[in-house]
Design a protein around this motif. Sequence first.
Motif, PDB file in Angstrom:
ATOM      1  N   ALA A 558       0.826  -1.208   0.000  1.00  0.00           N
ATOM      2  CA  ALA A 558       0.000   0.000   0.000  1.00  0.00           C
ATOM      3  C   ALA A 558       0.862   1.261   0.000  1.00  0.00           C
ATOM      4  CB  ALA A 558      -0.929  -0.004   1.209  1.00  0.00           C
ATOM      5  N   GLU A 559       1.923   1.237   0.797  1.00  0.00           N
ATOM      6  CA  GLU A 559       2.827   2.392   0.859  1.00  0.00           C
ATOM      7  C   GLU A 559       3.542   2.599  -0.479  1.00  0.00           C
ATOM      8  OE1 GLU A 559       6.611   4.027   3.520  1.00  0.00           O
ATOM      9  OE2 GLU A 559       5.612   2.153   4.062  1.00  0.00           O
ATOM     10  N   GLU A 560       3.906   1.502  -1.117  1.00  0.00           N
ATOM     11  CA  GLU A 560       4.632   1.580  -2.396  1.00  0.00           C
ATOM     12  C   GLU A 560       3.790   2.220  -3.496  1.00  0.00           C
ATOM     13  OE1 GLU A 560       6.592  -1.473  -5.707  1.00  0.00           O
ATOM     14  OE2 GLU A 560       6.169  -2.203  -3.686  1.00  0.00           O
ATOM     15  N   ILE A 561       2.483   1.912  -3.529  1.00  0.00           N
ATOM     16  CA  ILE A 561       1.663   2.400  -4.645  1.00  0.00           C
ATOM     17  C   ILE A 561       0.714   3.541  -4.275  1.00  0.00           C
ATOM     18  CG2 ILE A 561       1.767   0.202  -5.865  1.00  0.00           C
ATOM     19  CD1 ILE A 561      -0.970  -0.475  -4.903  1.00  0.00           C
ATOM     20  N   GLY A 562       0.608   3.864  -2.964  1.00  0.00           N
ATOM     21  CA  GLY A 562      -0.186   5.025  -2.562  1.00  0.00           C
ATOM     22  C   GLY A 562      -1.610   4.750  -2.137  1.00  0.00           C
ATOM     23  N   ILE A 563      -1.918   3.509  -1.749  1.00  0.00           N
ATOM     24  CA  ILE A 563      -3.253   3.169  -1.229  1.00  0.00           C
ATOM     25  C   ILE A 563      -3.436   3.835   0.138  1.00  0.00           C
ATOM     26  CG2 ILE A 563      -4.637   1.264  -0.293  1.00  0.00           C
ATOM     27  CD1 ILE A 563      -4.719   1.040  -3.200  1.00  0.00           C
ATOM     28  N   THR A 564      -4.631   4.408   0.377  1.00  0.00           N
ATOM     29  CA  THR A 564      -4.837   5.157   1.626  1.00  0.00           C
ATOM     30  C   THR A 564      -5.282   4.289   2.809  1.00  0.00           C
ATOM     31  OG1 THR A 564      -7.123   5.675   0.970  1.00  0.00           O
ATOM     32  CG2 THR A 564      -5.416   7.270   0.390  1.00  0.00           C
ATOM     33  N   ASP A 565      -6.061   3.237   2.562  1.00  0.00           N
ATOM     34  CA  ASP A 565      -6.591   2.413   3.659  1.00  0.00           C
ATOM     35  C   ASP A 565      -6.331   0.933   3.372  1.00  0.00           C
ATOM     36  OD1 ASP A 565      -8.218   4.501   5.249  1.00  0.00           O
ATOM     37  OD2 ASP A 565      -8.912   4.770   3.189  1.00  0.00           O
ATOM     38  N   VAL A 566      -5.893   0.219   4.397  1.00  0.00           N
ATOM     39  CA  VAL A 566      -5.538  -1.198   4.223  1.00  0.00           C
ATOM     40  C   VAL A 566      -6.262  -2.047   5.261  1.00  0.00           C
ATOM     41  CG1 VAL A 566      -3.663  -2.880   4.184  1.00  0.00           C
ATOM     42  CG2 VAL A 566      -3.254  -0.547   3.391  1.00  0.00           C
ATOM     43  N   TYR A 567      -6.891  -3.123   4.795  1.00  0.00           N
ATOM     44  CA  TYR A 567      -7.522  -4.100   5.684  1.00  0.00           C
ATOM     45  C   TYR A 567      -6.989  -5.470   5.293  1.00  0.00           C
ATOM     46  CZ  TYR A 567     -10.598  -0.149   6.504  1.00  0.00           C
ATOM     47  OH  TYR A 567     -11.077   1.100   6.798  1.00  0.00           O
ATOM     48  N   ALA A 568      -6.236  -6.095   6.209  1.00  0.00           N
ATOM     49  CA  ALA A 568      -5.546  -7.351   5.897  1.00  0.00           C
ATOM     50  C   ALA A 568      -6.111  -8.503   6.717  1.00  0.00           C
ATOM     51  CB  ALA A 568      -4.056  -7.186   6.153  1.00  0.00           C
TER      52      ALA A 568
END
Length: 700
Positions: A558-568
Motif C-alpha cells: 500500500a505504501e509503495e503504490i499510494g493506497i490510503t486504507d488497508v484491511y488485511a
Amino acid sequence: MTNEVTYKLQGLSCANCAAKFEKNIREIDTVKDAHVNFAAAKVSVQGEVTIKQLERAGSFDNIKIFEEEETIPEKQAFLTKRENITTIIAFLLLLVGIFMRMTIGTNSPVTISVFILSIVVGGYSLFIAGIKNLFRFYFDMKTLMTIAIIGAALIGEWVEGAIVVLLFALSEALESYSIDKARNSIQTLVNVAPNQASVRRGNEIINLDVKQINVNDVMVIKPGEKIAMDGEVISGKTSINQAAITGESIPVHKTIGDDVFAGTINEEGSIEVRVTKLVQDTTLAKIIHLVEDAQAEKAPAQHFVDRFATYYTPAILILALLIGVIPPLLFGGEWSHWIYLGLATLVVGCPCALIISTPVAIVTAIGNAARHGILIKGGVHLEETGRLNVIAFDKTGTLTKGTPEVTDIIPLSSVDADDVINIAAAIETFSQHPIASAIIRKAKDRQIKPDVAENFQSITGKGAMAVINSNTYYIGNPALFDGIGMEELIPREQISTLQRNGKTAMLLGTEKDIIGIIAVADQVRNTSKNVIDKLKKLGIKNTVMLTGDNQLTADSIAEEIGITDVYADLLPEDKLAKIKEIQSDHSVAMIGDGINDAPALANATVGIAMGGAGTDAALETADVTLMNDDLTKLPYTISLSRKALNIIKQNISFALGLKIIALLLVIPGWLTLWMAIIADVGATLLVVLNSMRLMDSKNI
C-alpha cells in the motif's frame, strides 16, 4: 415458456416511436410480450408473429423488419431518401412562395396555393401519422405538429405553417442521422469479425461461412488476416492485435496452447487454430449482446425523465388550450392571436428533446467504452460509476501480478536451502495454492526433483502437511505452528523483517523443529501506482486494499503504490462485511478478478471485474468488466462515466431550459410558430450533438 425471437429494425427514428412500436406489437393477439431496443435497433418478441404483422405495427414510422441473421441493406445516401427529397422540394416551394408574397402580395390565391403545396409536399407523411394518432388520442410530436399546422392554416398563417413543416422535416432528418451515428458504436463491433474463414478439411483448405464452422474444426490463419472464431492455437506462433476485444493495440505473443478471439488480427506468423466456440458463442458475440442489452437498460435519470414526461405532455396540452381560450373568453382577447399562441405553445412544449436526453448519451458512452475494452452493463451502472468516491481493490491479481515468486530461502537447522525447497515442493505438489506453484517453480529453476510425499492434507487458511521418507512435515503460516504447540520456536523477528519488506513468510518444519523459512512476494504491477495517482487526480480520495494477506505485507505494498486504507488478514466474508461498512457512508466500487471475492463484488455499489476476455464468469457477473488484465482502463472508465453523467444533466437542462424560455415569450405575446419549432428542434439537436461529444476519446 414461449420462445423469444429477435428481429433487426430499419427506420426506427426516435425514442417515442420505439415506445409506440412496442405498444402496437403488444396489442397483437398472438404476442405475449415485446421489447424494443431503441439503441440497438432491435425488437424481441414472445409469441407467434409474422414479419408482415410487425411491419404493420411499425408502419407509422416506415419501420422495416429483418431476421436477426439477415444483413440489412445499405442505407440510402442522405440526399436520395424520399423524405429528404420532398423536404428539398418543400423548401424550394417555400422560397417561391416568399418571392411571390413580396411581388404579388400575401393574400394572392397563387401565393397561398404555393404555400399550401409546400405544406402538403413537405408534411404529407407527417399529416397521415398525426391524423391517425389524433383519432387514437395518442399525442406525440407528430400529433402536436399536425394540430399546430392545421390550426395555422385555419387562421391564415400560411407562411408560418410552411416554415414549421420545413423545420420539422429538417429536424427529423438530422435527428435520424445523429442517432445512426450513435448506433455505429455497436455496428463497428458487429463488423469486426470476418464472415468467412479458411478451414482445413482432410487434406484441403476451404473457405467456409462462419455459420458452417463447427467446434474442433481447424482454421488456417495467415499473417494480416482477422480471426473469425474463438479458438486455441495448435500450430505455429505469432503476435495478435487484440484491440477489438481488450482495447489494447499492443500485440500479444501467442503460441501453442494459447487462446485467441474472434475479431482479433494475426500480425506475424501463420498459425492453425482449433475452434472452441460456435459463432454465436464467441467472446465478441457475447460482448455485442451485452453492449446491446446495456444500451437498452434505462438509467435512473431516464426513469425520472419518463415519469416527468407522463405528466408533462398532458400539462402542455392543457396549458395550450387555456392560452388559446381563456384570454378571448374572459378578457376580450383576439381569438386568432391567442389561438396562434396556443398552437405555438403546443409545438414548443413537445417533450422530444427531453425524452431523448438520457438514452442518446447512454448509447454513446457505452459504445465508446466497448471500443476501449470496457463493458458497462447498463445506464444504472454508468451513473453509479460516475458517482464513485471510494475504490476498493482486491490485492492479489489486481494491484499485483497474482503470480508470487520465492524471494528468500532461509535454512534454520542442519539442512541447506536445497533441502528446504525439496521438502516444501514435495508437499506443495498436491496443492493448488499460488504460493505452492511459486515453490514448485523455484524447485524446477534449481533443478531439484522433489521427493515423493504421502498422506497430504490441506489445513484451510494455514497451510498443509504430508509424510516424506516416514517423517511428517508441515508447511504454512505462523498460525499453523502455533496450533501444533511450537509457538516458542517460531523465529518471529525474521518473519517480521520479511513481512515489513512486503513478503509472505512460510515456515517449514516437523512437530519438533522448524527447519526453514521460505519468503514469497507477489510482484506489484508496473501500472498500479500510476493508476492510483490518476484516481487521486480525479478526486477519489479514498483507495482501499482488501486482502487475505498479512498486515505487514499489505502495508508495504500500500505504501509503495499510494493506497490510503488497508484491511488485511480478511476471509471472503470479512471482505463482504468491510464493503458493506464502507457503503454505509460512501459509494464504493470493488475491483477483483470476477471469480474470487464474488460476494464483495456483487454487493459493492459497482462491481468491476478485470481480465474479462475469454472469462464467462467475469463477463456475466460484474457490473463493469475491464477486458484486459490490468488497471489502466479504470481511470478512463470513471472519467467517461462522470462525463456522461454531466452530459445527461446538461441535456435535461437544455431540453427544459429552451422550452421554458420559449414559453415565457407567450406572456408578452412574442412566441411565433417558427420560433417554437426552432426552440424544439434546437433543443433536440443540442441534446444529440452534446451527447455525441462522448464518442471522442480525446474529450474524456
